[in-house]
Write a protein that holds these residues in place. Sequence first.
Motif, mmCIF file in Angstrom:
data_model
loop_
_atom_site.group_PDB
_atom_site.id
_atom_site.type_symbol
_atom_site.label_atom_id
_atom_site.label_comp_id
_atom_site.label_asym_id
_atom_site.label_seq_id
_atom_site.Cartn_x
_atom_site.Cartn_y
_atom_site.Cartn_z
ATOM 1 N N VAL A 118 -5.885 1.018 -1.378
ATOM 2 C CA VAL A 118 -6.236 -0.387 -1.175
ATOM 3 C C VAL A 118 -6.845 -0.979 -2.450
ATOM 4 C CG1 VAL A 118 -7.689 -1.985 0.133
ATOM 5 C CG2 VAL A 118 -6.586 -0.070 1.307
ATOM 6 N N ALA A 119 -7.766 -0.250 -3.058
ATOM 7 C CA ALA A 119 -8.437 -0.744 -4.258
ATOM 8 C C ALA A 119 -7.447 -0.963 -5.397
ATOM 9 C CB ALA A 119 -9.525 0.246 -4.686
ATOM 10 N N ILE A 120 -6.528 -0.022 -5.597
ATOM 11 C CA ILE A 120 -5.544 -0.153 -6.672
ATOM 12 C C ILE A 120 -4.614 -1.334 -6.403
ATOM 13 C CG2 ILE A 120 -3.593 0.966 -7.825
ATOM 14 C CD1 ILE A 120 -5.022 3.658 -7.189
ATOM 15 N N SER A 121 -4.149 -1.458 -5.164
ATOM 16 C CA SER A 121 -3.225 -2.541 -4.821
ATOM 17 C C SER A 121 -3.882 -3.913 -4.946
ATOM 18 C CB SER A 121 -2.695 -2.334 -3.401
ATOM 19 O OG SER A 121 -1.947 -1.150 -3.309
ATOM 20 N N LEU A 122 -5.112 -4.042 -4.464
ATOM 21 C CA LEU A 122 -5.821 -5.316 -4.585
ATOM 22 C C LEU A 122 -6.069 -5.680 -6.055
ATOM 23 C CD1 LEU A 122 -8.479 -5.092 -1.718
ATOM 24 C CD2 LEU A 122 -6.522 -6.658 -1.847
ATOM 25 N N LEU A 155 -11.646 13.180 10.206
ATOM 26 C CA LEU A 155 -10.431 12.477 9.807
ATOM 27 C C LEU A 155 -10.686 10.981 9.628
ATOM 28 C CD1 LEU A 155 -7.740 14.190 12.057
ATOM 29 C CD2 LEU A 155 -7.921 14.332 9.576
ATOM 30 N N LEU A 156 -11.450 10.375 10.547
ATOM 31 C CA LEU A 156 -11.637 8.931 10.543
ATOM 32 C C LEU A 156 -12.569 8.459 9.440
ATOM 33 C CD1 LEU A 156 -10.962 6.288 11.972
ATOM 34 C CD2 LEU A 156 -12.914 6.687 13.499
ATOM 35 N N PHE A 157 -13.644 9.200 9.179
ATOM 36 C CA PHE A 157 -14.659 8.716 8.240
ATOM 37 C C PHE A 157 -14.686 9.471 6.910
ATOM 38 C CE2 PHE A 157 -16.358 7.541 12.446
ATOM 39 C CZ PHE A 157 -16.507 6.183 12.247
ATOM 40 N N ALA A 158 -13.895 10.541 6.767
ATOM 41 C CA ALA A 158 -13.903 11.306 5.523
ATOM 42 C C ALA A 158 -12.506 11.434 4.927
ATOM 43 C CB ALA A 158 -14.517 12.689 5.753
ATOM 44 N N THR A 159 -11.620 12.113 5.620
ATOM 45 C CA THR A 159 -10.308 12.415 5.040
ATOM 46 C C THR A 159 -9.466 11.164 4.840
ATOM 47 O OG1 THR A 159 -10.359 14.574 6.134
ATOM 48 C CG2 THR A 159 -8.242 13.824 5.279
ATOM 49 N N LEU A 160 -9.284 10.357 5.881
ATOM 50 C CA LEU A 160 -8.450 9.166 5.758
ATOM 51 C C LEU A 160 -9.003 8.145 4.771
ATOM 52 C CD1 LEU A 160 -7.198 8.636 9.433
ATOM 53 C CD2 LEU A 160 -5.963 9.591 7.477
ATOM 54 N N PRO A 161 -10.314 7.844 4.772
ATOM 55 C CA PRO A 161 -10.828 6.945 3.736
ATOM 56 C C PRO A 161 -10.618 7.463 2.317
ATOM 57 C CG PRO A 161 -12.392 7.104 5.521
ATOM 58 C CD PRO A 161 -11.333 8.139 5.789
ATOM 59 N N THR A 162 -10.722 8.783 2.124
ATOM 60 C CA THR A 162 -10.505 9.353 0.797
ATOM 61 C C THR A 162 -9.079 9.119 0.333
ATOM 62 O OG1 THR A 162 -12.138 11.087 1.273
ATOM 63 C CG2 THR A 162 -10.643 11.466 -0.570
ATOM 64 N N LEU A 163 -8.134 9.151 1.253
ATOM 65 C CA LEU A 163 -6.728 8.949 0.911
ATOM 66 C C LEU A 163 -6.345 7.468 0.877
ATOM 67 C CD1 LEU A 163 -5.223 11.750 3.172
ATOM 68 C CD2 LEU A 163 -5.245 11.762 0.672
ATOM 69 N N PHE A 164 -6.868 6.675 1.818
ATOM 70 C CA PHE A 164 -6.389 5.305 2.021
ATOM 71 C C PHE A 164 -7.133 4.271 1.179
ATOM 72 C CE2 PHE A 164 -6.420 1.306 4.559
ATOM 73 C CZ PHE A 164 -5.062 1.024 4.489
ATOM 74 N N PHE A 165 -8.446 4.351 1.114
ATOM 75 C CA PHE A 165 -9.227 3.325 0.412
ATOM 76 C C PHE A 165 -8.886 3.213 -1.078
ATOM 77 C CE2 PHE A 165 -13.049 3.017 3.557
ATOM 78 C CZ PHE A 165 -12.199 2.421 4.475
ATOM 79 N N PRO A 166 -8.664 4.314 -1.797
ATOM 80 C CA PRO A 166 -8.242 4.142 -3.197
ATOM 81 C C PRO A 166 -6.922 3.388 -3.340
ATOM 82 C CG PRO A 166 -9.063 6.361 -2.862
ATOM 83 C CD PRO A 166 -8.956 5.728 -1.498
ATOM 84 N N ARG A 196 -16.249 7.150 0.029
ATOM 85 C CA ARG A 196 -15.252 8.202 -0.253
ATOM 86 C C ARG A 196 -14.264 7.799 -1.326
ATOM 87 N NH1 ARG A 196 -18.150 11.284 -0.041
ATOM 88 N NH2 ARG A 196 -19.607 9.625 0.454
ATOM 89 N N MET A 197 -14.149 6.512 -1.640
ATOM 90 C CA MET A 197 -13.153 6.115 -2.633
ATOM 91 C C MET A 197 -13.699 6.149 -4.056
ATOM 92 S SD MET A 197 -12.666 1.996 -2.335
ATOM 93 C CE MET A 197 -13.969 0.810 -2.677
ATOM 94 N N ALA A 198 -14.989 6.333 -4.240
ATOM 95 C CA ALA A 198 -15.573 6.237 -5.574
ATOM 96 C C ALA A 198 -15.028 7.305 -6.526
ATOM 97 C CB ALA A 198 -17.097 6.317 -5.484
ATOM 98 N N PHE A 199 -15.145 8.561 -6.145
ATOM 99 C CA PHE A 199 -14.727 9.630 -7.050
ATOM 100 C C PHE A 199 -13.230 9.600 -7.355
ATOM 101 C CE2 PHE A 199 -13.373 14.117 -7.689
ATOM 102 C CZ PHE A 199 -13.891 14.271 -8.967
ATOM 103 N N LEU A 245 0.808 -1.209 0.000
ATOM 104 C CA LEU A 245 0.000 0.000 0.000
ATOM 105 C C LEU A 245 0.844 1.263 0.000
ATOM 106 C CD1 LEU A 245 -2.804 -0.908 2.562
ATOM 107 C CD2 LEU A 245 -2.872 -1.054 0.079
ATOM 108 N N SER A 246 2.164 1.127 -0.181
ATOM 109 C CA SER A 246 3.013 2.307 -0.113
ATOM 110 C C SER A 246 2.694 3.250 -1.266
ATOM 111 C CB SER A 246 4.487 1.913 -0.162
ATOM 112 O OG SER A 246 4.824 1.355 -1.410
ATOM 113 N N LEU A 247 2.730 4.551 -0.967
ATOM 114 C CA LEU A 247 2.413 5.554 -1.975
ATOM 115 C C LEU A 247 3.342 5.481 -3.176
ATOM 116 C CD1 LEU A 247 0.640 7.944 -2.774
ATOM 117 C CD2 LEU A 247 2.188 9.444 -1.502
ATOM 118 N N PRO A 248 4.675 5.296 -3.003
ATOM 119 C CA PRO A 248 5.538 5.214 -4.179
ATOM 120 C C PRO A 248 5.169 4.090 -5.139
ATOM 121 C CG PRO A 248 6.850 5.583 -2.204
ATOM 122 C CD PRO A 248 5.448 5.291 -1.747
ATOM 123 N N VAL A 249 4.797 2.926 -4.590
ATOM 124 C CA VAL A 249 4.431 1.804 -5.457
ATOM 125 C C VAL A 249 3.161 2.123 -6.241
ATOM 126 C CG1 VAL A 249 3.635 -0.588 -5.468
ATOM 127 C CG2 VAL A 249 5.561 0.086 -4.031
#
Length: 255
Positions: free
Chosen positions: A215-219, A202-213, A56-59, A3-7
């Motif tokens: 996860v989706a790309i890596s999976l 932060l928990l339900f808006a900002t972090l999911p917007t940054l983190f969930f995409p 939050r990851m859709a857009f 899940l690293s950003l560089p990868v």
Amino acid sequence: MNLSLPVVLQRVHAPESLSPAALDTIKVLALVAMFTDHVNTLLLTQPELLMYALGRMAFPLFTLIWSMNVQRTPERLQKRANRLWMWAAFSQPVFSLTFAGHQPWWALNILFVFAGVTQLLALQYRYGMKGLAAGVLLLGIMVWPLQPASYGIAGLMLAGGLVMVTGGKTPGVQRTGIALSVLSLCCLNGVSHLLSLPAETLLFATLPTLFFPLVAISLSARFCPPDTSRFMPRHFFYIAYAGHLLILLVLMHVL
């Protein structure tokens, strides 16, 4: 799963590192997230925070896929823009009906974000700096009707930033695109509530917007090797977008 950003950025910089099946998987995950978010908003009496976070990851995912495809054939940019304008206009009536009472009648659906930025790219390709100026003026006019339901200036910034990341011809342009994309991702959801509700935002808006995409790309990259072919029809997203709004509109009147 890395899940690293560089990868993840390496995969974004080199679209060929994601197989056609992986790109289709990302689209499916984005569609599921969008549908979940809209069900949460429109059908549940008490919206669920976890469903909101997933949505939050859709857009970001849709914008990534669009940015990776839009500049592959620059001579076709105007045709792409025309198709997006057509589908955005086609989806607008059902969008307005579905979100009546939740959004003002003049709020534009998300396809107008992609249509507007694609039009800017088409104008720049054809007319250079004059076309770029005309495209920026067009987006400036669109900011207000995009703000209520389609992220407004933050959404346009993300689209422009990811275009610079995926299509930038120099490292400087790509670095600028990364900075613009990260800034817009931080501003997409809940930034106005950050001071009053910092933990929840932060928990339900900002972090999911940054983190969930990520996860989706890596999976998607992990489970769809480079040699796997696509499994969704071309232009399926446009049909699915209008279709899911119609399904929700029917469900709202039935339930």
